[in-house]
Design an enzyme around this catalytic site. Structure first.
Site, PDB file in Angstrom:
ATOM      1  N   TYR A 195       7.437   5.143  -9.781  1.00  0.00           N
ATOM      2  CA  TYR A 195       8.091   3.837  -9.843  1.00  0.00           C
ATOM      3  C   TYR A 195       7.204   2.826 -10.540  1.00  0.00           C
ATOM      4  O   TYR A 195       6.024   3.085 -10.807  1.00  0.00           O
ATOM      5  CB  TYR A 195       8.465   3.358  -8.434  1.00  0.00           C
ATOM      6  N   GLU A 230      -9.659   0.505  -3.491  1.00  0.00           N
ATOM      7  CA  GLU A 230      -8.717  -0.543  -3.907  1.00  0.00           C
ATOM      8  C   GLU A 230      -8.015  -1.078  -2.670  1.00  0.00           C
ATOM      9  O   GLU A 230      -8.456  -0.824  -1.546  1.00  0.00           O
ATOM     10  CB  GLU A 230      -7.715   0.011  -4.932  1.00  0.00           C
ATOM     11  N   LEU A 284      -5.215   3.233  -8.550  1.00  0.00           N
ATOM     12  CA  LEU A 284      -4.195   2.968  -9.568  1.00  0.00           C
ATOM     13  C   LEU A 284      -4.807   1.950 -10.536  1.00  0.00           C
ATOM     14  O   LEU A 284      -5.309   0.905 -10.096  1.00  0.00           O
ATOM     15  CB  LEU A 284      -2.929   2.381  -8.940  1.00  0.00           C
ATOM     16  N   LYS A 305       1.483   6.423 -10.005  1.00  0.00           N
ATOM     17  CA  LYS A 305       2.265   5.462  -9.202  1.00  0.00           C
ATOM     18  C   LYS A 305       3.450   6.211  -8.608  1.00  0.00           C
ATOM     19  O   LYS A 305       4.588   6.119  -9.074  1.00  0.00           O
ATOM     20  CB  LYS A 305       2.692   4.251 -10.052  1.00  0.00           C
TER      21      LYS A 305
HETATM   22  O1  PSZ Z   1       5.239  -6.730  -4.573  1.00  0.00           O
HETATM   23  C1  PSZ Z   1       4.228  -6.114  -4.240  1.00  0.00           C
HETATM   24  O2  PSZ Z   1       3.739  -6.175  -3.108  1.00  0.00           O
HETATM   25  C2  PSZ Z   1       3.534  -5.276  -5.248  1.00  0.00           C
HETATM   26  S1  PSZ Z   1       3.993  -5.246  -6.848  1.00  0.00           S
HETATM   27  C3  PSZ Z   1       2.798  -4.138  -7.270  1.00  0.00           C
HETATM   28  C4  PSZ Z   1       2.078  -3.814  -6.198  1.00  0.00           C
HETATM   29  C5  PSZ Z   1       2.489  -4.456  -5.038  1.00  0.00           C
HETATM   30  N1  PSZ Z   1       1.021  -2.952  -6.179  1.00  0.00           N
HETATM   31  C6  PSZ Z   1       0.565  -2.228  -7.272  1.00  0.00           C
HETATM   32  C7  PSZ Z   1      -0.745  -1.574  -6.977  1.00  0.00           C
HETATM   33  C8  PSZ Z   1      -0.824  -0.532  -6.029  1.00  0.00           C
HETATM   34  O3  PSZ Z   1       0.277  -0.144  -5.367  1.00  0.00           O
HETATM   35  C9  PSZ Z   1      -2.061   0.085  -5.776  1.00  0.00           C
HETATM   36  C10 PSZ Z   1      -2.197   1.172  -4.771  1.00  0.00           C
HETATM   37  N2  PSZ Z   1      -3.145  -0.302  -6.456  1.00  0.00           N
HETATM   38  C11 PSZ Z   1      -3.103  -1.304  -7.365  1.00  0.00           C
HETATM   39  C12 PSZ Z   1      -1.912  -1.981  -7.630  1.00  0.00           C
HETATM   40  C13 PSZ Z   1      -1.898  -3.082  -8.649  1.00  0.00           C
HETATM   41  O4  PSZ Z   1      -1.219  -2.658  -9.808  1.00  0.00           O
HETATM   42  P1  PSZ Z   1      -0.479  -3.663 -10.777  1.00  0.00           P
HETATM   43  O5  PSZ Z   1      -1.454  -4.718 -11.134  1.00  0.00           O
HETATM   44  O6  PSZ Z   1      -0.089  -2.825 -11.926  1.00  0.00           O
HETATM   45  O7  PSZ Z   1       0.685  -4.210 -10.008  1.00  0.00           O
END
Ligand code: PSZ
Length: 284
Positions: A32, A178, A202, A146
């Site tokens: 996703y 992370e 990620l 992801k």
């Molecule tokens: O709405 C939300 O709470 C969101 S939107 C994207 C995320 C959360 N998280 C992305 C994510 C992640 O799930 C993990 C495990 N590590 C890093 C990230 C950050 O990724 P980006 O910057 O691409 O969203």
């Protein structure tokens, strides 16, 4: 009326159907993306769509659309739902087939589902900072994908929430990886530290934007892991994600970071981040 994308067409939410045999439902067998919308425009959409294709390739799944078609679906959802500030959620599962672990016959098409929602920027957390709780990272070793399999992330986030924190700071035997849904950065003596983009994290799109901003601002970056003890000794701490942007972390397990308020480099990065988002409206 909310318009979704499902099964090759745009549909009202009420009319959308998902099969009980969807492999996303049985196995979390899919990938996703979440793409941010600012001022009615998609932000870093190409980067997110490229990562979607990379995630799909890593789980040996072929997306039944070209990248430009995915972009068009995302644009159409923004338009149809009148999204100004919000995000697109897009997921692709390996399709619908009787429940067997091995891949279904190649004739089974992956199922693409997407929607758009209005969602304001989390300005309060960005302004005042947020507390985090350290949680052991018990996820699998392909966190670079992801994937829809998010049980490790869900359990970590819940543990943080129950402790009154908004995010979990994940660590493997004391080494910070992370967040449960974000990337983590420490700042010490003017240098930004963050875990390298390996299989253990990620590689966030926001992470990559922030690393670019550090370069522009001549802030030194070291992509090297650090320990939980070292994290607590940082002068400043930040988490980043598509929806959280650049959010200051003001405490870890109740121990304040620096003076317990968002720091100077954090604010510089937030300012630089805000300036490069489309249709930036001061104070929005
Ligand atoms: O709405 C939300 O709470 C969101 S939107 C994207 C995320 C959360 N998280 C992305 C994510 C992640 O799930 C993990 C495990 N590590 C890093 C990230 C950050 O990724 P980006 O910057 O691409 O969203």
């Amino acid at each position: 009326m909310t318009v979704y994308f499902s099964d090759g067409q745009f549909t009202k939410r009420e009319e959308l159907t998902i099969s009980i045999d969807d492999r996303g439902y049985y196995f979390g067998d899919g990938v996703y993306e979440v793409i941010k919308v600012y001022g009615g425009e998609l932000y870093t959409a190409k980067e997110h769509i490229d990562r979607l294709f990379q995630s799909a390739a890593k789980i040996k799944m072929t997306i039944p659309y070209a990248d430009v078609q995915i972009m068009e679906i995302a644009r159409e959802l923004v338009k149809a739902n009148n999204i100004l500030t919000g995000h697109i959620y897009l997921q692709i599962t390996r399709g619908s087939a009787p429940r067997l672990h091995q891949f279904p016959d190649p004739s089974v098409q992956p199922v693409v589902t997407a929607y758009a929602v209005n969602n304001p920027r989390p300005l309060e957390g960005m302004e005042n900072g947020v507390p985090v709780k350290s949680v052991e990272d018990v996820r699998w070793l392909r966190c670079d994908i992801k994937s829809l399999n998010l049980l490790g992330n869900v359990l970590a986030k819940q543990e943080a929430y129950e402790a009154g924190c908004v995010e979990a700071l994940l660590h493997r035997e004391g080494v910070v990886t992370e967040g449960s849904a974000s990337n983590m950065f420490g700042i010490k003596n003017g240098t930004v530290y963050t875990h390298p983009a390996t299989n253990l994290i990620l590689n966030g799109i926001t992470r990559q934007v922030v690393l670019g901003l550090c370069k522009d601002l001549c802030i030194p970056v070291v992509e090297q892991s650090f320990t939980l003890d070292e994290a607590c000794e940082m002068d400043e701490f930040i988490l980043t994600s598509t929806t959280s942007e650049v959010t200051p972390v003001i405490s870890i397990d109740g121990r304040p970071i620096g003076s317990g308020v968002p720091g100077i480099i954090t604010k510089k990065l937030q300012e630089a981040f805000a300036l490069q988002i489309p249709s930036f409206i001061a104070g929005e």
